[in-house]
Each structure stands twice: as structure tokens, then as C-alpha cells.
Design a protein around this motif. Structure first.
Motif, PDB file in Angstrom:
ATOM      1  N   ALA A   1      18.982   6.491  -8.136  1.00  0.00           N
ATOM      2  CA  ALA A   1      20.290   6.657  -7.503  1.00  0.00           C
ATOM      3  C   ALA A   1      21.157   7.590  -8.324  1.00  0.00           C
ATOM      4  O   ALA A   1      21.906   8.422  -7.785  1.00  0.00           O
ATOM      5  CB  ALA A   1      20.978   5.300  -7.341  1.00  0.00           C
ATOM      6  N   ASP A   2      21.062   7.474  -9.648  1.00  0.00           N
ATOM      7  CA  ASP A   2      21.819   8.347 -10.535  1.00  0.00           C
ATOM      8  C   ASP A   2      21.352   9.791 -10.396  1.00  0.00           C
ATOM      9  O   ASP A   2      22.149  10.725 -10.442  1.00  0.00           O
ATOM     10  CB  ASP A   2      21.656   7.878 -11.982  1.00  0.00           C
ATOM     11  CG  ASP A   2      22.475   8.711 -12.956  1.00  0.00           C
ATOM     12  OD1 ASP A   2      23.697   8.815 -12.776  1.00  0.00           O
ATOM     13  OD2 ASP A   2      21.878   9.266 -13.910  1.00  0.00           O
ATOM     14  N   LYS A   3      20.067   9.971 -10.184  1.00  0.00           N
ATOM     15  CA  LYS A   3      19.505  11.308 -10.066  1.00  0.00           C
ATOM     16  C   LYS A   3      19.829  11.949  -8.717  1.00  0.00           C
ATOM     17  O   LYS A   3      20.227  13.113  -8.651  1.00  0.00           O
ATOM     18  CB  LYS A   3      17.982  11.263 -10.263  1.00  0.00           C
ATOM     19  CG  LYS A   3      17.545  11.081 -11.715  1.00  0.00           C
ATOM     20  CD  LYS A   3      16.030  11.042 -11.798  1.00  0.00           C
ATOM     21  CE  LYS A   3      15.566  11.043 -13.254  1.00  0.00           C
ATOM     22  NZ  LYS A   3      15.856  12.311 -13.940  1.00  0.00           N
ATOM     23  N   PHE A   4      19.639  11.196  -7.636  1.00  0.00           N
ATOM     24  CA  PHE A   4      19.773  11.777  -6.301  1.00  0.00           C
ATOM     25  C   PHE A   4      21.176  11.663  -5.707  1.00  0.00           C
ATOM     26  O   PHE A   4      21.458  12.287  -4.688  1.00  0.00           O
ATOM     27  CB  PHE A   4      18.748  11.127  -5.360  1.00  0.00           C
ATOM     28  CG  PHE A   4      17.346  11.591  -5.585  1.00  0.00           C
ATOM     29  CD1 PHE A   4      16.849  12.709  -4.940  1.00  0.00           C
ATOM     30  CD2 PHE A   4      16.506  10.912  -6.468  1.00  0.00           C
ATOM     31  CE1 PHE A   4      15.542  13.148  -5.149  1.00  0.00           C
ATOM     32  CE2 PHE A   4      15.204  11.336  -6.690  1.00  0.00           C
ATOM     33  CZ  PHE A   4      14.725  12.460  -6.040  1.00  0.00           C
TER      34      PHE A   4
ATOM     35  N   ALA B   1       9.304   9.547  -1.206  1.00  0.00           N
ATOM     36  CA  ALA B   1       8.805   8.543  -2.141  1.00  0.00           C
ATOM     37  C   ALA B   1       9.948   7.864  -2.879  1.00  0.00           C
ATOM     38  O   ALA B   1       9.978   6.637  -3.024  1.00  0.00           O
ATOM     39  CB  ALA B   1       7.838   9.182  -3.136  1.00  0.00           C
ATOM     40  N   ALA B   2      10.907   8.661  -3.348  1.00  0.00           N
ATOM     41  CA  ALA B   2      12.056   8.102  -4.067  1.00  0.00           C
ATOM     42  C   ALA B   2      12.867   7.185  -3.157  1.00  0.00           C
ATOM     43  O   ALA B   2      13.254   6.076  -3.552  1.00  0.00           O
ATOM     44  CB  ALA B   2      12.937   9.231  -4.602  1.00  0.00           C
ATOM     45  N   ALA B   3      13.115   7.634  -1.926  1.00  0.00           N
ATOM     46  CA  ALA B   3      13.880   6.824  -0.985  1.00  0.00           C
ATOM     47  C   ALA B   3      13.133   5.543  -0.635  1.00  0.00           C
ATOM     48  O   ALA B   3      13.735   4.465  -0.509  1.00  0.00           O
ATOM     49  CB  ALA B   3      14.173   7.628   0.289  1.00  0.00           C
TER      50      ALA B   3
ATOM     51  N   ALA C   1      19.038   5.454   1.502  1.00  0.00           N
ATOM     52  CA  ALA C   1      17.793   4.801   1.096  1.00  0.00           C
ATOM     53  C   ALA C   1      17.929   3.285   1.190  1.00  0.00           C
ATOM     54  O   ALA C   1      17.031   2.599   1.670  1.00  0.00           O
ATOM     55  CB  ALA C   1      17.421   5.211  -0.326  1.00  0.00           C
ATOM     56  N   LYS C   2      19.048   2.760   0.732  1.00  0.00           N
ATOM     57  CA  LYS C   2      19.278   1.324   0.766  1.00  0.00           C
ATOM     58  C   LYS C   2      19.296   0.804   2.199  1.00  0.00           C
ATOM     59  O   LYS C   2      18.802  -0.293   2.485  1.00  0.00           O
ATOM     60  CB  LYS C   2      20.591   0.984   0.070  1.00  0.00           C
ATOM     61  CG  LYS C   2      20.886  -0.506  -0.010  1.00  0.00           C
ATOM     62  CD  LYS C   2      22.196  -0.765  -0.759  1.00  0.00           C
ATOM     63  CE  LYS C   2      22.487  -2.260  -0.832  1.00  0.00           C
ATOM     64  NZ  LYS C   2      23.765  -2.522  -1.567  1.00  0.00           N
ATOM     65  N   GLU C   3      19.840   1.601   3.118  1.00  0.00           N
ATOM     66  CA  GLU C   3      19.945   1.198   4.520  1.00  0.00           C
ATOM     67  C   GLU C   3      18.668   1.487   5.309  1.00  0.00           C
ATOM     68  O   GLU C   3      18.555   1.108   6.473  1.00  0.00           O
ATOM     69  CB  GLU C   3      21.125   1.903   5.168  1.00  0.00           C
ATOM     70  CG  GLU C   3      22.482   1.465   4.587  1.00  0.00           C
ATOM     71  CD  GLU C   3      23.636   2.240   5.185  1.00  0.00           C
ATOM     72  OE1 GLU C   3      23.380   3.242   5.901  1.00  0.00           O
ATOM     73  OE2 GLU C   3      24.795   1.860   4.925  1.00  0.00           O
ATOM     74  N   GLY C   4      17.730   2.188   4.695  1.00  0.00           N
ATOM     75  CA  GLY C   4      16.482   2.495   5.388  1.00  0.00           C
ATOM     76  C   GLY C   4      16.601   3.620   6.382  1.00  0.00           C
ATOM     77  O   GLY C   4      15.857   3.660   7.374  1.00  0.00           O
ATOM     78  N   THR C   5      17.501   4.563   6.132  1.00  0.00           N
ATOM     79  CA  THR C   5      17.686   5.702   7.030  1.00  0.00           C
ATOM     80  C   THR C   5      17.328   6.984   6.286  1.00  0.00           C
ATOM     81  O   THR C   5      16.802   6.952   5.176  1.00  0.00           O
ATOM     82  CB  THR C   5      19.132   5.779   7.532  1.00  0.00           C
ATOM     83  OG1 THR C   5      20.033   5.860   6.402  1.00  0.00           O
ATOM     84  CG2 THR C   5      19.493   4.533   8.325  1.00  0.00           C
TER      85      THR C   5
ATOM     86  N   ASN D   1       0.828  -1.207   0.000  1.00  0.00           N
ATOM     87  CA  ASN D   1       0.000   0.000   0.000  1.00  0.00           C
ATOM     88  C   ASN D   1       0.863   1.259   0.000  1.00  0.00           C
ATOM     89  O   ASN D   1       0.562   2.238  -0.691  1.00  0.00           O
ATOM     90  CB  ASN D   1      -0.925   0.010   1.218  1.00  0.00           C
ATOM     91  CG  ASN D   1      -2.002  -1.048   1.151  1.00  0.00           C
ATOM     92  OD1 ASN D   1      -2.348  -1.533   0.068  1.00  0.00           O
ATOM     93  ND2 ASN D   1      -2.538  -1.435   2.298  1.00  0.00           N
ATOM     94  N   ILE D   2       1.934   1.237   0.795  1.00  0.00           N
ATOM     95  CA  ILE D   2       2.835   2.382   0.856  1.00  0.00           C
ATOM     96  C   ILE D   2       3.574   2.545  -0.468  1.00  0.00           C
ATOM     97  O   ILE D   2       3.697   3.653  -0.998  1.00  0.00           O
ATOM     98  CB  ILE D   2       3.848   2.212   2.012  1.00  0.00           C
ATOM     99  CG1 ILE D   2       3.125   2.119   3.358  1.00  0.00           C
ATOM    100  CG2 ILE D   2       4.829   3.389   2.028  1.00  0.00           C
ATOM    101  CD1 ILE D   2       4.026   1.813   4.531  1.00  0.00           C
ATOM    102  N   ILE D   3       4.044   1.427  -1.025  1.00  0.00           N
ATOM    103  CA  ILE D   3       4.751   1.468  -2.300  1.00  0.00           C
ATOM    104  C   ILE D   3       3.834   1.998  -3.401  1.00  0.00           C
ATOM    105  O   ILE D   3       4.255   2.786  -4.255  1.00  0.00           O
ATOM    106  CB  ILE D   3       5.283   0.068  -2.660  1.00  0.00           C
ATOM    107  CG1 ILE D   3       6.384  -0.341  -1.674  1.00  0.00           C
ATOM    108  CG2 ILE D   3       5.819   0.037  -4.090  1.00  0.00           C
ATOM    109  CD1 ILE D   3       6.753  -1.813  -1.748  1.00  0.00           C
ATOM    110  N   GLU D   4       2.590   1.567  -3.381  1.00  0.00           N
ATOM    111  CA  GLU D   4       1.622   2.045  -4.373  1.00  0.00           C
ATOM    112  C   GLU D   4       1.462   3.557  -4.280  1.00  0.00           C
ATOM    113  O   GLU D   4       1.424   4.263  -5.296  1.00  0.00           O
ATOM    114  CB  GLU D   4       0.276   1.362  -4.156  1.00  0.00           C
ATOM    115  CG  GLU D   4      -0.790   1.754  -5.157  1.00  0.00           C
ATOM    116  CD  GLU D   4      -2.082   0.991  -4.943  1.00  0.00           C
ATOM    117  OE1 GLU D   4      -2.655   0.497  -5.940  1.00  0.00           O
ATOM    118  OE2 GLU D   4      -2.515   0.877  -3.779  1.00  0.00           O
TER     119      GLU D   4
END
Length: 209
Positions: free
Chosen positions: A128-131, A103-105, A139-143, A74-77
Motif C-alpha cells: 500500500a505504501d508503494k502503490f 498480483a500486488a492487488a 485492492a481492499k474492495e476487490g475492484t 492456488n491463485i495466491i501462490e
């Protein structure tokens, strides 16, 4: 500069396409998880009726797993819809608002946990290329700006005893079954990984949709 602008716009278009495909796949991915959740809840009810509380608690892990993934979907959507709707902002990532960055993260974090949605991995590469590398690493680590609720739903401890008891108690109530947890003492939490994050106003808003 014109070349760079065209390349970035092409990347943005690619992200929109990938997220659109992910949205379509979400509808398909939900069905088997809803089925497994229903079966698992039925199993818990039957085990309680047989007096097998220990096995019911163990089976509750599957209920939690499926329920968490469905809530994560639901969150991803929501994030996919947000990025698609405001895709033009991705052409200027340094100027993106907090909602777009979240949203991007969130999409980038979810990519590593959602095998049901392979498009997110390709979207993560472009984002990742953009940000930039630092943003991508957080983002990968969830922080950083990643929603703690999304992190917990995907990476939290599904074996949390208190959470399993809550699920079993709920199912027992639905089946008019009494449960006694006196033989299953509370588990001591050594760190915050077992704790469910408090529901934010944004999360509450999501759940009302």
C-alpha cells in the motif's frame, strides 16, 4: 535520493521475505482444508444415501467453502511466486506491468480474507505504501485490477443454491445416487454477488498447472 532508494529496496526485501513465509504457510494451511473438504463430501454422500437432500444441500456449503479457499490458495501462490520473482519491479511501482499490479492487488485483497496467512497483512501494508492509497483502496474492495475470480472465491456467496445443487449432483453421481431437486426451486438472484465470474484465459491456464 540514495537514502530513498535504499529504504525502498529494504521494503522490497521485506515483501519478498513475507511472501516466502506465506508460501511455506500455504503448504501447511492446505492440509486441514483438504481434510475438511473430504469429510464434508463424505457427509453429503451419506446424507444422500439416507434420503436427506435438504441436509445434503446445506452440508454442500462446507464443501464449497473449502474448495473455494483451496482454489484461492492456488491463485495466491501464483501471485506470491510472481512478486518474488519480479520483486525488483516493486522498486518502481509506477512502471510495473499489469501482471505485477494484478498480483500486488490480489495479495492486498486476499490479506483481509485469509486468516490462515497472516504474513499477507504485513505485505499489504508495504505494498500500500508503494502503490498508494487509491490503489490500496481498490485492492481492499476487490475492484480495479483485482482478479474477479479471486474475489468470488474468497468473498462470493457460498449459499448459492445453483452451486450447491451442482456440488450435490456431482457427489451423487460419484455414489450412483439419484437426486430430485423439484422441491428446491431456483433462487432468484437480485444482484451479481451470487454469480460465479466466467473463467478467464488466465484462470484456465492456472487450473491446467
Amino acid at each position: 535520493m540514495g537514502f530513498i532508494h535504499r529504504r525502498t529496496s529494504k521494503q522490497t526485501g521485506r515483501v519478498k521475505t513475507l511472501l516466502g513465509l506465506a508460501l511455506k504457510r500455504l503448504a501447511v494451511a492446505r492440509r486441514p482444508r483438504l481434510a475438511r473438504k473430504s469429510i464434508s463430501r463424505g457427509d453429503v454422500g451419506q446424507l444422500l444415501a439416507l434420503g436427506r437432500l435438504d441436509r445434503a444441500l446445506h452440508r454442500a456449503e462446507q464443501v464449497i467453502e473449502e474448495d473455494n479457499m483451496l482454489e484461492a490458495f492456488n491463485i495466491i501462490e501464483l501471485y506470491c511466486d510472481r512478486l518474488i520473482e519480479h520483486a525488483k519491479q516493486l522498486d518502481k511501482p509506477d512502471e510495473c506491468g499489469e501482471d505485477i499490479r494484478e498480483a500486488a492487488a490480489g495479495i492486498m485483497f486476499a490479506a483481509g480474507w485469509c486468516g490462515d496467512l497472516p504474513e499477507l497483512l504485513f505485505a499489504r501494508t508495504i505494498l500500500a505504501d508503494k502503490f498508494g492509497g487509491d490503489f490500496a483502496m481498490m485492492a481492499k474492495e476487490g475492484t480495479g485490477v483485482v482478479d474477479p475470480m479471486l474475489v468470488w472465491k474468497l468473498a462470493g456467496n457460498k449459499r448459492n443454491m445453483e452451486l450447491k445443487k451442482k456440488v450435490v449432483k456431482e457427489i451423487a453421481s460419484e455414489n450412483n445416487t439419484e437426486v430430485d431437486f423439484s422441491d428446491f426451486p431456483e433462487m432468484v438472484e437480485h444482484n451479481g454477488s451470487d454469480k460465479v465470474p466466467h473463467q478467464s484465459n488466465q484462470e484456465a491456464s492456472r487450473n491446467r498447472r
